[in-house]
Design an enzyme around this catalytic site. Structure first.
Site, PDB file in Angstrom:
ATOM      1  N   SER A 266       0.832  -2.745   3.200  1.00 39.54           N
ATOM      2  CA  SER A 266       1.670  -1.873   4.030  1.00 39.54           C
ATOM      3  C   SER A 266       1.216  -1.908   5.478  1.00 39.54           C
ATOM      4  CB  SER A 266       1.596  -0.435   3.518  1.00 39.54           C
ATOM      5  OG  SER A 266       0.334   0.144   3.861  1.00 39.54           O
ATOM      6  N   ASP A 267       2.129  -1.637   6.394  1.00 37.45           N
ATOM      7  CA  ASP A 267       1.718  -1.364   7.763  1.00 37.45           C
ATOM      8  C   ASP A 267       0.915  -0.062   7.755  1.00 37.45           C
ATOM      9  OD1 ASP A 267       1.422  -1.520  10.502  1.00 37.45           O
ATOM     10  OD2 ASP A 267       3.547  -1.824  10.918  1.00 37.45           O
ATOM     11  N   GLN A 268       0.153   0.165   8.804  1.00 40.55           N
ATOM     12  CA  GLN A 268      -0.782   1.296   8.796  1.00 40.55           C
ATOM     13  C   GLN A 268      -0.046   2.639   8.740  1.00 40.55           C
ATOM     14  OE1 GLN A 268      -3.742   1.215  11.864  1.00 40.55           O
ATOM     15  NE2 GLN A 268      -4.668   3.130  11.240  1.00 40.55           N
TER      16      GLN A 268
END
Length: 444
Positions: A266-268
């Site tokens: 996932s993106d942060q």
């Protein structure tokens, strides 16, 4: 009689080196299968929930199997970012202007060597901190569609074909071991306005299937076909479903159509945003289940306590199958396996790379050459260039980029070494002709 018998007890003590996943004569697939089969659900959840920045990493060690921590968070966009001195290369948009695939490959090769050298040094010291790993969060594959997006310079521009071809050479690696793992991002239909009219953490990309297939998917498919081991799912929703919980994107297209065998990270903070920004789920347990069931295997979180820290609870509530969790773990450990983590160092030629290559003259020369190839020439109206003595009596340099080295390098660039930098303003100021002119710099 028993007293007349010699009774022998044979005690076999197995060390971590005796496990089949350490046996280099077996295939990577067989070794990963053996390793993952030995993990319990709690250990798998621990590996999946620590793939991000700062306090969210590294993954915990599994001491009973002799497995060390691993750092999944490393930036390699225009060089090795955030881990001290490194050679800085032009941003992706500048590299795209070169239209030179071989040059992009050479720059990527130099970057990956520096990444590997730093990792060799860090792990030898027991250091698994942020930016010291081998799994890069780059290249950026997004199409530059909206000028209000703040990361356009990180992309290869507006052309899906050119972006795809540039990404192919970034990802390619034809050896037994991978020097560093390229991870294409942000998947998908990302790159809208930062905060107008809604936040980039919550906007819904209402893209048609035709535009999705023709504009926003081809360059990611090129990454997969080139052999990328990871993709990063994006903050936004696509057709109403958050990207990191979007089974059409991560399962139907990525896994079933493209046969992607790597992992999705996932993106942060993107997993928690599924609940807090998109209001797609009602609690962290259901959020974790939605993400992993759709195809996300690793969380880049904001802290130690992440959405995926609730995976074991989701499993106990029968919201996630054991086979799904083990499949994710297999994808994560396959990447670590091909990077050579579980093999003797003498088998891996990349283990010999050391920090002496960081900012080597060869890499500096390559950076200068790449910068020159990235220039876009404009029409020389009335032949005003090159500057000639007595042809001008004053000169105005416009814009904030003229004398700000940080802006010139752009975001996600290596640590700037000022002794290697000359700004446009400085270059003109020191030229013989410019010193005879009345010069001023307007930042606008």
């Amino acid at each position: 009689m028993l007293s007349a018998l010699a009774i022998v007890f044979l005690v076999v003590v197995c060390t971590a080196d005796d496990y089949p996943f350490r046996n280099t004569s077996l295939s990577f697939e067989a070794r990963v299968a053996d390793l993952v089969e030995r993990l319990n659900i709690s250990e798998i959840a621990g590996q999946m929930s620590h793939g991000g920045a700062r306090k969210n990493s590294p993954t915990p060690a599994i001491e009973r199997l002799g497995i060390k921590p691993y750092q999944f968070g490393t930036e390699c966009l225009s060089g090795d970012v955030g881990a001290g001195a490194a050679t800085s290369f032009p941003q992706a948009l500048g590299m795209a202007a070169s239209f030179d695939y071989d040059l992009v490959y050479r720059v990527t090769e130099a970057t990956s060597k520096e990444v590997r050298a730093k990792n060799n040094n860090a792990t030898a010291l027991g250091d698994y901190s942020f930016h010291t790993g081998l799994s890069c969060w780059s290249p950026v594959v997004n199409i530059m569609r909206d000028p209000r997006w703040g990361r356009n310079q990180e992309t290869f521009g507006e052309c899906p074909y050119l972006s795809g071809q540039m990404k192919r050479v970034v990802v390619l690696d034809d050896h037994r071991y991978v020097r560093a793992n390229a991870g294409c991002k942000h998947f998908d239909v990302h790159g809208g306005p930062e905060d107008v009219p809604v936040s980039r953490f919550s906007f819904d990309s209402k893209v048609s299937d035709r535009d999705w297939r023709m504009t926003f998917l081809p360059q990611f498919e090129a990454c997969v076909m080139a052999g990328s081991y990871s993709l990063m799912c994006s903050f936004n929703s696509i057709q109403g479903v958050p990207a990191c919980a979007n089974s059409k994107l991560l399962t139907e297209i990525l896994r079933n159509e493209w046969n992607f065998e790597g992992y999705v990270v996932s993106d942060q903070g993107a997993l928690e945003n599924i609940m807090t920004q998109h209001n797609y789920t009602q609690d962290p347990v259901h959020t974790a289940a939605a993400a992993v069931n759709a195809g996300t295997c690793l969380e880049d979180g904001n802290d130690e306590n992440t959405t995926f820290s609730h995976l074991e609870e989701a499993y106990n509530q029968k919201l996630v199958n054991e086979s799904t969790l083990r499949d994710c773990a297999s994808r994560l450990f396959m990447t670590r396996m091909v990077l050579g983590e579980f093999d003797p160092p003498e088998m891996n030629p990349y283990s010999k790379l050391d920090v002496s290559i960081i900012q080597s003259r060869e890499h500096q020369d390559l950076a200068r050459f790449a910068a020159g190839k990235s220039f876009v020439l404009l029409k020389n109206e009335k032949n005003v260039l090159p500057l000639r003595e007595h042809s001008l009596d004053q000169m105005t340099i416009l814009g904030p980029f003229a004398n700000d080295s940080r802006l010139l390098f752009g975001d996600y660039s290596p640590t700037i070494m000022e002794n290697f930098v000359t700004t446009p303003l400085a270059g003109l100021t020191y030229s013989m002709i410019a010193r005879r002119l009345r010069m001023r710099h307007l930042r606008c």
